[in-house]
Design an enzyme around this catalytic site. Structure first.
Site, PDB file in Angstrom:
ATOM      1  N   CYS A   2       0.830  -1.186   0.000  1.00  0.00           N
ATOM      2  CA  CYS A   2       0.000   0.000   0.000  1.00  0.00           C
ATOM      3  C   CYS A   2       0.873   1.248   0.000  1.00  0.00           C
ATOM      4  O   CYS A   2       2.079   1.193  -0.203  1.00  0.00           O
ATOM      5  CB  CYS A   2      -0.902   0.014   1.238  1.00  0.00           C
ATOM      6  N   ASP A 105      -2.985  -9.430   8.075  1.00  0.00           N
ATOM      7  CA  ASP A 105      -1.679  -9.415   8.716  1.00  0.00           C
ATOM      8  C   ASP A 105      -1.450  -8.109   9.478  1.00  0.00           C
ATOM      9  O   ASP A 105      -0.731  -8.071  10.473  1.00  0.00           O
ATOM     10  CB  ASP A 105      -0.575  -9.624   7.680  1.00  0.00           C
ATOM     11  N   ILE A 293      10.522 -10.109 -19.861  1.00  0.00           N
ATOM     12  CA  ILE A 293      10.538  -9.075 -20.890  1.00  0.00           C
ATOM     13  C   ILE A 293      11.713  -9.355 -21.823  1.00  0.00           C
ATOM     14  O   ILE A 293      12.832  -9.615 -21.369  1.00  0.00           O
ATOM     15  CB  ILE A 293      10.688  -7.672 -20.269  1.00  0.00           C
TER      16      ILE A 293
END
Length: 630
Positions: A2, A105, A293
């Site tokens: 976050c 958590d 990639i």
């Protein structure tokens, strides 16, 4: 995973406006696109606290919203990251009488703090930047994980503390510090990043890895909570060390596979990512989804090796070939990083994260494998040059004496220039020698570029202190280990992990690095340098311990690295852009550098006298960052 924000102020300080704080929190919406939360408390004496959170939902999708509190709302937390051992911690806390409201958590953190105070962090296995508000004591605790996987910056001014996951959130507060710290320019040229605890801005700092900060009664204090010696264990056999390493890596991968959303792995075809993917397959109910990639440029494309690894491990593999649109992406990267950042591998990492996020929300990586298991050639070189230091001083002086000046200089790649440079380096102690090894701009080159008044203000010794102080803490170790341990606390958190965090979170992708579990780090630290570096072998500890996951062709291939063809770009496609940008009469960088020095660098690169691709990229990033400052 976050983005977190916060502000706390004392009674004699103007409170932070809620609308300003909303802008601060929403500046991190790219880190947390799944939700937002704000908790505010204003006290009768005029002091107060604000906690903000932008959520990327990974664990307990329905009940893990933040900021969250304990049972009586006296302890609040806003945190970024993952606590991988939260399930193991929960039963013991419940036996102590703590009641849980969710299955997240994050809630484990508030109860650990209730139980153990500031020592709560010692119980955590994970990556995290944590803010805890203790209402009873009006006390703010900030913590960053042991290896620095998650960022945390703060600004302490005038009885007020602002903090956030990224600098741009702090700058959303109107009166936050925006003054450029000029010494940081020299640090940036030295390392390719601005090292902690500083940032490019005066008054805004990074909390270093493995540090805890407390803000109480208007005073801010910080301390290191984890500083293992990581010295080899001469009493343990190689078999025992490898068995222990196998167990802790297996456990680390298993813990990082806990997720309520789809997960996969980055797979470059190198030893580190192949091992992590192989261990994942051991615990997965179905083939692991892996991502690579590819670049259509010889020498920069690892996709064939990744495919070999995927075939061997039987993963569900996705390859995307890209031709980087470097110009448009460069502006985007400048905005994302908030301060100058010279590592051009941010370009492929950005594209890899973008592609991976279209399929999964969590990806495991092999980050840390090079720093823990001697993956860079410079470790071997530093160690072997240590033999020179054991020669009698008269002999050392004779070998590196004034006669070296008669060696004619030549192009950068010429043998005589390299010999002359090597002899000059040998005269220096290991601390300065290693700095010269890892810097993009030597001290003499930096000074020759600065404007005269800027040169008088810059202190090269001040810039060197960051790395030299870390090297001095390893005195007594073998030179190769000294370099490895220093990189673990400098290059890894300041460059590699910052790059992965910023580019992955730009796309709402969470990256997890099993090698960076502190149990794995401590297990790796028990190996001697002789175990880690053997003639003719590449990462022998890893290749022997996890042999079954590695095809023979991958075990023997040299490290390629994750990079882009800068030298070619700046002699062809980006030549005009670099020249026009860096030599413009309005260029920001001319405040610091002489235009003639920049032009000379561009000319030397174009003529192939020198390979300045990395340096030109560094200057371009700095220039575009300066332009964004308005």
């Amino acid at each position: 995973m976050c983005g977190i924000t916060g502000a706390t102020w004392m009674a004699d300080c103007r409170p932070v406006d809620s609308s300003d704080f909303d802008r601060m929190t929403d500046a991190l919406s790219h880190r947390g696109p799944d939700g937002r939360g704000v908790h505010r408390e204003d006290y009768p004496d005029g002091s107060g606290i604000l906690l903000g959170h932008r959520r990327l939902s990974i664990i307990d999708l329905a009940g893990g919203a933040q900021p969250m509190a304990n049972e009586d709302d006296t302890v609040w937390v806003s945190f970024n990251g993952e606590i991988y051992n939260y399930r193991e911690l929960r039963p013991g806390l419940e036996q102590q009488g703590h009641r849980f409201r969710t299955h997240s958590d994050g809630e484990t953190i508030v109860h650990l703090y209730e139980q153990y105070g500031d020592d709560f962090v010692l119980h955590l296995r994970g990556m995290f930047a944590i803010a805890i508000w203790d209402r009873k004591r009006r006390r703010l605790v900030l913590v960053r994980d042991r290896l620095g996987q998650k960022p945390l910056v703060y600004c302490h001014q005038d009885n007020r503390l602002l903090f956030a996951s990224e600098i741009k959130a702090i700058l959303a507060i109107p009166d936050a510090s925006r003054q450029i710290r000029h010494q940081a320019i020299d640090e940036y040229l030295t390392y390719g990043y601005v090292p902690h605890p500083g940032t490019i801005y005066q008054g805004i700092n990074k909390l270093p890895p493995a540090h805890l900060a407390v803000y109480e009664h208007g005073q801010l204090s910080t301390r290191c909570y984890w500083n293992p010696e990581l010295t080899p264990d001469p009493t343990a056999s190689s078999d025992d060390l490898q068995q222990n390493l196998r167990q802790v890596v297996d456990e680390s991968v298993r813990l990082r596979m806990r997720s309520d959303v789809p997960l996969g792995a980055f797979l470059s075809g190198g030893i580190d990512s192949t091992i992590i993917t192989g261990v994942m397959q051991e615990h997965a109910a179905q083939p692991t989804h892996t991502f690579t990639i590819g670049f259509p440029v010889d020498g920069f494309d690892e996709s064939q090796f990744a495919q070999t690894a995927a075939d061997h491990l039987k993963t569900e593999h996705t390859l995307m070939e890209v031709q980087p649109d470097s110009l448009s992406l460069l502006d985007k990267l400048v905005w994302l990083f908030d301060e100058p950042f010279a590592d051009s591998s941010a370009v492929p990492t950005y594209y890899l994260s973008q592609m991976t996020q279209q399929h999964v929300k969590v990806a495991l990586t092999g980050d840390g494998g090079d720093e823990l298991f001697a993956g860079y050639d410079r470790y071997r070189t530093v160690d072997r040059l240590g033999n020179f230091d054991r020669l009698p001083s008269p002999l050392r002086a004779a070998i590196t004496g004034p006669w070296r000046h008669v060696i004619p200089s030549g192009p950068e790649v010429s043998l005589r220039r390299r010999l002359k440079h090597r002899l000059a380096i040998l005269r220096e102690p290991l601390e300065k020698r290693y700095v010269s090894w890892v810097t993009g701009f030597s001290q003499s080159r930096r000074h020759s570029m600065y404007q005269p008044d800027v040169q008088r203000q810059m202190s090269s010794e001040s810039s060197l202190q960051f790395l030299e102080s870390l090297l001095r803490q390893t005195t007594g170790m073998r030179p190769g280990l000294r370099a490895m341990r220093t990189d673990l606390r400098s290059y890894l958190p300041c460059d590699l992990l910052a790059k992965v965090d910023i580019t992955s979170m730009a796309h709402g992708l969470e990256c997890r690095s099993p090698f960076l579990d502190h149990h794995v780090v401590e297990a790796a630290g028990r190996f001697s340098f002789a175990d880690l570096d053997r003639p003719g072998q590449i990462k022998p500890v890893l290749t022997q311990t996890f042999q079954k996951y590695l095809p023979k062709s991958l075990r023997e291939r040299p490290k390629m690295g994750f990079s882009v063809p800068l030298d070619r770009w700046f002699r062809n496609d980006l030549q005009s852009f670099a020249r026009d940008t860096l030599l413009s009469h309005q260029a920001f960088c001319h405040n610091y550098f002489q235009p003639s020095a920049i032009e000379q660098m561009l000319n030397e690169h174009q003529s192939k006298t020198w390979r300045h691709g990395d340096r030109i990229w560094s200057l371009l990033f700095l220039e575009l960052w300066g332009q964004q400052q308005g």
